[in-house]
Design a protein around this motif. Structure first.
Motif, PDB file in Angstrom:
ATOM      1  N   PRO A 119      -4.474  -1.630  -7.811  1.00  0.00           N
ATOM      2  CA  PRO A 119      -5.083  -2.531  -6.831  1.00  0.00           C
ATOM      3  C   PRO A 119      -5.297  -3.931  -7.390  1.00  0.00           C
ATOM      4  N   SER A 177      -2.765   6.908   2.149  1.00  0.00           N
ATOM      5  CA  SER A 177      -1.369   7.080   1.730  1.00  0.00           C
ATOM      6  C   SER A 177      -0.677   8.197   2.504  1.00  0.00           C
ATOM      7  N   SER A 210      -5.807   2.424   5.364  1.00  0.00           N
ATOM      8  CA  SER A 210      -4.421   2.900   5.410  1.00  0.00           C
ATOM      9  C   SER A 210      -4.219   4.004   4.383  1.00  0.00           C
ATOM     10  N   GLN A 246       0.869  -1.164   0.000  1.00  0.00           N
ATOM     11  CA  GLN A 246       0.000   0.000   0.000  1.00  0.00           C
ATOM     12  C   GLN A 246       0.911   1.222   0.000  1.00  0.00           C
ATOM     13  N   SER A 263      -6.808   5.658  -2.591  1.00  0.00           N
ATOM     14  CA  SER A 263      -5.911   5.254  -1.500  1.00  0.00           C
ATOM     15  C   SER A 263      -4.483   5.052  -1.973  1.00  0.00           C
ATOM     16  N   GLN A 264      -4.285   4.853  -3.271  1.00  0.00           N
ATOM     17  CA  GLN A 264      -2.956   4.639  -3.830  1.00  0.00           C
ATOM     18  C   GLN A 264      -2.446   5.878  -4.579  1.00  0.00           C
ATOM     19  N   GLY A 266      -9.031  -2.380   2.403  1.00  0.00           N
ATOM     20  CA  GLY A 266      -7.617  -2.321   2.090  1.00  0.00           C
ATOM     21  C   GLY A 266      -7.329  -3.140   0.853  1.00  0.00           C
ATOM     22  N   TYR A 295      -3.718  -4.617  -1.248  1.00  0.00           N
ATOM     23  CA  TYR A 295      -2.362  -4.596  -1.776  1.00  0.00           C
ATOM     24  C   TYR A 295      -2.445  -4.193  -3.248  1.00  0.00           C
ATOM     25  N   SER A 296      -1.514  -3.367  -3.658  1.00  0.00           N
ATOM     26  CA  SER A 296      -1.447  -2.930  -5.044  1.00  0.00           C
ATOM     27  C   SER A 296      -0.092  -3.280  -5.623  1.00  0.00           C
TER      28      SER A 296
END
Length: 414
Positions: A136, A370, A368, A93, A125-126, A293, A295-296
């Motif tokens: 993502p 950034s 979360s 992330q 978020s990213q 959430g 992971y990307s």
């Protein structure tokens, strides 16, 4: 899990490669010609490792070596980005510090006309300063699982407010069954964000210019958390922590806060005696919520071939929708990052899975952000721990955490 028999794979699985598994101290200046190195954390679901190796082997543009990392993956990535051109691609992330230190590269150009198909909150978020730094892969969330039969026997209705949750935990603490399990730390690690959202607050203000919990309602909701800790209904000291469904499926608790990924194991064990809820609101000024959430896939700015790494990410996480659907739904329960793929997933169309997808759409909040730094997060988490577990004064503890967060916002440049 179909683990390869090479010495490298054996050492990675045994945890003996340590930081070197994600590129630190490798003695290499960069990836070997034509080879990309893709770093994953060690997923717990059977079949994931085989699948990502199969995806890598199918990529026509280059040889791709999958690096599978048990242990403290996040620390390994931080170290690798500071010191190495390896891995070329990794899952994480995005953190504002990585952007400020130019350790990752923008990847928004990879989306093309698919941008609108990705869940917008995930892309946000990213994103830092208008640039997207991660594609993502799938959505994870956490919800409150409960046993309808046990609640009915105790005369408890599914809790919709924090006070109702406190009452339910006490009343369900009977006959050797505890009311709630939210982790062996009492839930400090996973319930801090939903508690903030329950009060209508957040880590940061909407524009990111200030802490979002500089408000008396934060002290109020974390005071309720202290009541939860002292009420006697929490399970502590379980053999596995909150991310494992063992306490719930073994009948140790009537309710557990845990991840969507455990839904197949839970329903296999308990059948129809499973209900799900978002985290309840504090009052009508607050909101129910589930943390979202993802992971990307990100590209190391020190990669020996950034463009080759980006081309691989585009192929895997934008073009190959078959891989994306399988990755999200075939090895445990996750929600695809793309709306069209969620609509097509048979496993998400009914029962608790359908309910959870609805929670994500209606009440999902980014777990979360950034711009929320590790130092600010530690300050808030430590404050909440002292409030909840030691009975420290909530207003005093939160004032100190607010000051740390303000300093971090200033340091990273909003």
């Amino acid at each position: 899990m179909g683990i390869e028999t090479s010495r490298r794979s054996f050492l990675a699985v045994a945890g003996l490669l340590g930081l070197a598994a994600c590129g630190s101290n490798t003695g290499r200046e960069g990836s070997a010609a034509g080879t990309l190195r893709h770093c994953y954390h060690a997923y717990g679901e059977d079949g994931v490792q085989d699948a990502v190796r199969r995806y890598a082997a199918a990529y026509p543009g280059a040889e791709v070596e999958v690096q599978w990392n048990p242990g403290d993956y996040d620390s390994k990535i931080v170290t690798a980005l500071q010191n190495s051109a390896v891995p070329d691609v990794f899952e994480a992330q995005v953190k504002v510090d990585w952007v400020r230190q130019k350790q990752v590269v923008p990847v928004g150009d990879l989306l093309g006309d698919t941008r609108g198909d990705f869940v917008a909150a995930l892309l946000e978020s990213q994103t830092v300063d208008g640039q997207l730094y991660g594609i993502p892969q799938s959505i994870d969330t956490q919800v409150l699982f409960y046993r309808p039969s046990l609640l009915q026997a105790a005369g408890v209705t599914p809790p919709r407010t924090v006070d109702e949750l406190l009452d339910a935990v006490k009343r369900l603490n009977t006959g050797g069954v505890r009311g709630l399990f939210a982790g062996n730390d009492g839930g400090v690690g996973v319930l801090t964000p939903p508690l903030l959202w329950a009060a209508g607050l957040d880590f940061l203000s909407p524009d990111g210019s200030a802490p979002g919990f500089d408000d008396p309602r934060a002290a109020t909701v974390f005071g309720k958390f202290r009541e939860l800790q002292t009420g006697g209904g929490l399970l502590l000291g379980a053999p596995a922590d909150w991310s494992d469904p063992g306490a719930f499926v073994d009948g140790r608790v009537a309710m557990q806060w845990t991840g969507l990924w455990n839904l197949p194991k839970i329903t296999a064990a308990l059948g129809d005696d499973v209900g799900v809820l978002p985290f309840p609101k504090l009052d009508d000024s607050g909101a129910v919520s589930v943390p979202v959430g993802a992971y990307s896939a990100m590209v190391n700015a020190r990669s020996a071939d950034v463009e080759a790494a980006k081309a691989y990410v585009r192929w895997l996480w934008v073009e190959r929708t078959d891989h994306q659907t399988e990755f999200a739904t075939a090895f445990g329960a996750h929600v695809p990052a793309r709306k069209s793929l969620s609509d097509e997933a048979e496993s998400l169309r009914s029962g608790p899975a359908k309910d959870i997808v609805g929670f994500v759409v209606d009440s999902g909040r980014i777990a979360s952000p950034s711009r929320w730094s590790a130092r600010a997060n530690t300050a808030l988490s430590d404050a909440v721990s002292r409030i909840a577990r030691e009975g420290a004064d909530a207003a005093t503890e939160l004032r100190a955490a607010v000051e740390v967060a303000r300093g971090e916002i200033s340091r990273t440049g909003r």
